[in-house]
Motif scaffolding. Structure first.
Motif, PDB file in Angstrom:
ATOM      1  N   LEU A 168     -52.508 -87.265-114.385  1.00 19.32           N
ATOM      2  CA  LEU A 168     -53.118 -86.305-115.302  1.00 19.32           C
ATOM      3  C   LEU A 168     -54.421 -85.810-114.688  1.00 19.32           C
ATOM      4  O   LEU A 168     -55.218 -86.604-114.181  1.00 19.32           O
ATOM      5  CB  LEU A 168     -53.424 -86.945-116.658  1.00 19.32           C
ATOM      6  N   ILE A 169     -54.636 -84.511-114.733  1.00 20.48           N
ATOM      7  CA  ILE A 169     -55.874 -83.907-114.248  1.00 20.48           C
ATOM      8  C   ILE A 169     -56.674 -83.422-115.452  1.00 20.48           C
ATOM      9  O   ILE A 169     -56.175 -82.630-116.256  1.00 20.48           O
ATOM     10  CB  ILE A 169     -55.599 -82.705-113.315  1.00 20.48           C
ATOM     11  N   GLY A 170     -57.907 -83.887-115.590  1.00 26.42           N
ATOM     12  CA  GLY A 170     -58.779 -83.362-116.634  1.00 26.42           C
ATOM     13  C   GLY A 170     -59.197 -81.953-116.263  1.00 26.42           C
ATOM     14  O   GLY A 170     -59.691 -81.720-115.154  1.00 26.42           O
ATOM     15  N   ARG A 171     -59.004 -80.995-117.173  1.00 27.94           N
ATOM     16  CA  ARG A 171     -59.276 -79.602-116.801  1.00 27.94           C
ATOM     17  C   ARG A 171     -60.436 -78.989-117.576  1.00 27.94           C
ATOM     18  O   ARG A 171     -60.718 -77.808-117.424  1.00 27.94           O
ATOM     19  CB  ARG A 171     -58.020 -78.748-116.984  1.00 27.94           C
ATOM     20  N   GLN A 172     -61.104 -79.775-118.411  1.00 22.95           N
ATOM     21  CA  GLN A 172     -62.200 -79.220-119.200  1.00 22.95           C
ATOM     22  C   GLN A 172     -63.284 -80.263-119.375  1.00 22.95           C
ATOM     23  O   GLN A 172     -62.998 -81.440-119.542  1.00 22.95           O
ATOM     24  CB  GLN A 172     -61.681 -78.784-120.580  1.00 22.95           C
ATOM     25  N   GLY A 173     -64.548 -79.834-119.302  1.00 25.76           N
ATOM     26  CA  GLY A 173     -65.650 -80.752-119.551  1.00 25.76           C
ATOM     27  C   GLY A 173     -66.364 -81.174-118.290  1.00 25.76           C
ATOM     28  O   GLY A 173     -66.001 -80.809-117.169  1.00 25.76           O
ATOM     29  N   ALA A 174     -67.416 -81.984-118.487  1.00 22.96           N
ATOM     30  CA  ALA A 174     -68.274 -82.407-117.374  1.00 22.96           C
ATOM     31  C   ALA A 174     -67.516 -83.190-116.313  1.00 22.96           C
ATOM     32  O   ALA A 174     -67.880 -83.174-115.140  1.00 22.96           O
ATOM     33  CB  ALA A 174     -69.429 -83.240-117.914  1.00 22.96           C
ATOM     34  N   LEU A 175     -66.465 -83.894-116.727  1.00 26.14           N
ATOM     35  CA  LEU A 175     -65.703 -84.718-115.788  1.00 26.14           C
ATOM     36  C   LEU A 175     -64.394 -84.059-115.371  1.00 26.14           C
ATOM     37  O   LEU A 175     -63.466 -84.741-114.931  1.00 26.14           O
ATOM     38  CB  LEU A 175     -65.421 -86.090-116.410  1.00 26.14           C
ATOM     39  N   CYS A 176     -64.303 -82.734-115.523  1.00 26.34           N
ATOM     40  CA  CYS A 176     -63.038 -82.077-115.161  1.00 26.34           C
ATOM     41  C   CYS A 176     -62.729 -82.343-113.693  1.00 26.34           C
ATOM     42  O   CYS A 176     -63.617 -82.421-112.846  1.00 26.34           O
ATOM     43  CB  CYS A 176     -63.079 -80.588-115.466  1.00 26.34           C
ATOM     44  N   GLY A 177     -61.448 -82.504-113.408  1.00 29.35           N
ATOM     45  CA  GLY A 177     -61.031 -82.874-112.062  1.00 29.35           C
ATOM     46  C   GLY A 177     -60.766 -84.355-111.925  1.00 29.35           C
ATOM     47  O   GLY A 177     -60.260 -84.808-110.901  1.00 29.35           O
ATOM     48  N   ASN A 178     -61.106 -85.144-112.979  1.00 28.39           N
ATOM     49  CA  ASN A 178     -60.816 -86.577-112.932  1.00 28.39           C
ATOM     50  C   ASN A 178     -59.305 -86.791-112.986  1.00 28.39           C
ATOM     51  O   ASN A 178     -58.570 -86.015-113.583  1.00 28.39           O
ATOM     52  CB  ASN A 178     -61.516 -87.319-114.070  1.00 28.39           C
ATOM     53  N   ILE A 179     -58.830 -87.852-112.345  1.00 32.49           N
ATOM     54  CA  ILE A 179     -57.401 -88.123-112.254  1.00 32.49           C
ATOM     55  C   ILE A 179     -57.088 -89.472-112.903  1.00 32.49           C
ATOM     56  O   ILE A 179     -57.764 -90.469-112.641  1.00 32.49           O
ATOM     57  CB  ILE A 179     -56.921 -88.167-110.785  1.00 32.49           C
ATOM     58  N   ASN A 180     -56.081 -89.482-113.756  1.00 31.60           N
ATOM     59  CA  ASN A 180     -55.576 -90.723-114.335  1.00 31.60           C
ATOM     60  C   ASN A 180     -54.089 -90.825-114.045  1.00 31.60           C
ATOM     61  O   ASN A 180     -53.380 -89.808-114.042  1.00 31.60           O
ATOM     62  CB  ASN A 180     -55.799 -90.755-115.846  1.00 31.60           C
ATOM     63  N   PHE A 181     -53.601 -92.039-113.792  1.00 29.59           N
ATOM     64  CA  PHE A 181     -52.162 -92.260-113.647  1.00 29.59           C
ATOM     65  C   PHE A 181     -51.699 -92.991-114.893  1.00 29.59           C
ATOM     66  O   PHE A 181     -52.194 -94.068-115.215  1.00 29.59           O
ATOM     67  CB  PHE A 181     -51.838 -93.077-112.397  1.00 29.59           C
ATOM     68  N   VAL A 182     -50.771 -92.380-115.630  1.00 28.96           N
ATOM     69  CA  VAL A 182     -50.386 -92.873-116.945  1.00 28.96           C
ATOM     70  C   VAL A 182     -48.906 -93.223-116.956  1.00 28.96           C
ATOM     71  O   VAL A 182     -48.077 -92.487-116.411  1.00 28.96           O
ATOM     72  CB  VAL A 182     -50.680 -91.805-118.025  1.00 28.96           C
ATOM     73  N   SER A 183     -48.583 -94.343-117.589  1.00 33.93           N
ATOM     74  CA  SER A 183     -47.192 -94.774-117.708  1.00 33.93           C
ATOM     75  C   SER A 183     -46.823 -94.959-119.172  1.00 33.93           C
ATOM     76  O   SER A 183     -47.665 -95.344-119.992  1.00 33.93           O
ATOM     77  CB  SER A 183     -46.970 -96.091-116.963  1.00 33.93           C
ATOM     78  N   GLY A 184     -45.564 -94.696-119.505  1.00 32.16           N
ATOM     79  CA  GLY A 184     -45.095 -94.876-120.871  1.00 32.16           C
ATOM     80  C   GLY A 184     -45.269 -93.628-121.707  1.00 32.16           C
ATOM     81  O   GLY A 184     -45.353 -92.512-121.187  1.00 32.16           O
ATOM     82  N   LYS A 185     -45.340 -93.817-123.016  1.00 31.28           N
ATOM     83  CA  LYS A 185     -45.484 -92.695-123.938  1.00 31.28           C
ATOM     84  C   LYS A 185     -46.966 -92.393-124.167  1.00 31.28           C
ATOM     85  O   LYS A 185     -47.758 -93.304-124.412  1.00 31.28           O
ATOM     86  CB  LYS A 185     -44.806 -93.021-125.274  1.00 31.28           C
ATOM     87  N   PHE A 186     -47.334 -91.119-124.087  1.00 30.84           N
ATOM     88  CA  PHE A 186     -48.722 -90.722-124.280  1.00 30.84           C
ATOM     89  C   PHE A 186     -48.776 -89.271-124.743  1.00 30.84           C
ATOM     90  O   PHE A 186     -47.809 -88.510-124.594  1.00 30.84           O
ATOM     91  CB  PHE A 186     -49.528 -90.891-122.990  1.00 30.84           C
TER      92      PHE A 186
END
Length: 401
Positions: free
Chosen positions: A78-96
């Protein structure tokens, strides 16, 4: 007019079975993955605490909370696309649930999902954000970001497996550290008497009798720090630590500081002896507590307490840490919270005999030593991973022809 292109690149460090393979091929993210913004969810429908009926909800700055709905089920970057931390990357598993401020990344054929996560982390996507008041990343702009990809998917997988194993060690040691911190927190609550009581809930069998009240001034010498004149550059940049509240973290001991003093500078300060306890008495971080390993100086926001005979420095650290919130409340509600030296010195706390002080300090110190060792191991693993990434991914260079 000169034409700018990306060449095929080879990383500095490569697994032996891929040394003879062609270099990594230049691409743009549109060729590597599909990007899709998430779905809007009302703020009122995002809960702060999780239960079995809720799913993680990710927005522009990472995890926002938990919702009753989910938009995806599987493994995604997941790429954060809004806010001060936009561009942060998370790897997510399961339902979200991904909100409209997060971009869900799905690799295209021939691209390993885990490798893509590490490549996205490496690309520093925040630099492509536009806007000042509310920085943002558009999907169109993300699609045009340049990247390089190993042509053989097995090489991608090998790189990902290597980094996943390091991340696994980091996660395992972080969980151990967090568990020890939780154990220590519960133990402290039992080793010190509750308000209005004279004995703790948990006590060593060879000690008895009530703890006695004593003011901080009775337990140790209280010294309020000072700041040498910053107009004298010869006072700064030496080998002596100069502690400010910003240097006090969750770690017990102060070992490094952002500013340091020369021998001349520390002569213009109030020297704090090694072993002394530091307590922030002014500002937004009032109540932060630490202990010093070496003689040093502090600024005026910090009171230092050096134990008198009959009182143990290490015990005083844990005692003041335990009561930090109660002491902080003495500052009241004001624009700049402050507990002056006189008020701080008059604070009365319950204290046992010195032998019991030392026994309590020893058991809590042993836990702190384990936590410190784990934290150093975590930092070493992070540094190793960072250095490895720099070598197993190629450095992107532009060439003109």
């Amino acid at each position: 007019m000169s034409k700018i292109e990306y060449p095929t690149l080879v990383p500095e460090l490569r697994f032996p079975e891929f040394v003879e393979q062609d270099g990594w091929k230049p691409k743009i993210l549109e060729e590597v993955c599909d990007l899709q913004a998430g779905k809007f969810v009302k703020a009122a429908n995002i809960k702060s605490e999780k239960d079995d009926s809720l799913y993680p909800c990710y927005g522009g700055n990472g995890l926002r909370g938990f919702t009753e709905s989910f938009t995806h089920n599987g493994n995604y970057s997941l790429i954060g696309r809004q806010g001060a931390l936009c561009g942060n990357i998370n790897f997510v598993s399961g339902k979200f649930h991904a909100t409209e401020h997060a971009v869900v990344v799905e690799p295209k054929e021939g691209v390993d999902n885990s490798w893509l996560y590490y490549e996205l982390c490496r690309l520093n996507l925040n630099r492509f954000a536009t806007g000042q008041a509310q920085p943002g990343l558009s999907v169109d702009n993300l699609y045009r970001v340049d990247t390089h990809v190993p042509l053989v998917e097995k090489e991608q997988q090998k790189i990902a497996d290597c980094l996943v194993s390091i991340d696994g060690l980091i996660t395992t040691n972080t969980k151990k550290s967090d568990s020890l911190k939780l154990h220590k927190k519960g133990l402290i609550q039992k080793l010190f008497p509750e308000e209005g009581k004279r004995v703790p809930e948990l006590r060593f069998s060879d000690f008895e009798g009530d703890w006695k009240p004593a003011s901080i001034a009775k337990m140790g010498m209280v010294v309020t720090g000072s700041t040498p004149s910053t107009s004298h550059t010869e006072y700064y940049g030496g080998e002596h630590l100069f502690v400010s509240p910003a240097d006090i973290s969750e770690n017990r001991f102060i070992e490094t500081t952002k500013s340091t003093l020369t021998t001349e500078g520390i002569r213009k300060s109030r020297v704090v002896q090694s072993g002394s306890v530091l307590f922030v008495c002014i500002g937004s971080t009032i109540g932060k507590t630490a202990q010093v390993k070496y003689d040093c100086a502090t600024n005026q926001q910090i009171n230092a307490i050096t134990a008198f005979p009959g009182y143990d420095d290490d015990f005083l650290y844990y005692l003041l840490s335990f009561h930090s919130l109660t002491i902080s409340e003495l500052a009241g509600k004001q624009a700049v919270p402050i507990i002056n030296k006189a008020t701080f010195s008059k604070v009365v706390l319950m204290v046992p005999e010195e032998k019991e002080q030392k026994r309590i300090a020893d058991i809590l110190s042993s836990i702190d030593e384990l936590i410190s060792a784990l934290n150093k191991k975590i930092e070493a693993l992070k540094a190793h991973k960072k250095g490895l990434v720099q070598r197993i991914f190629p450095y992107l260079e532009r060439v003109s022809e």
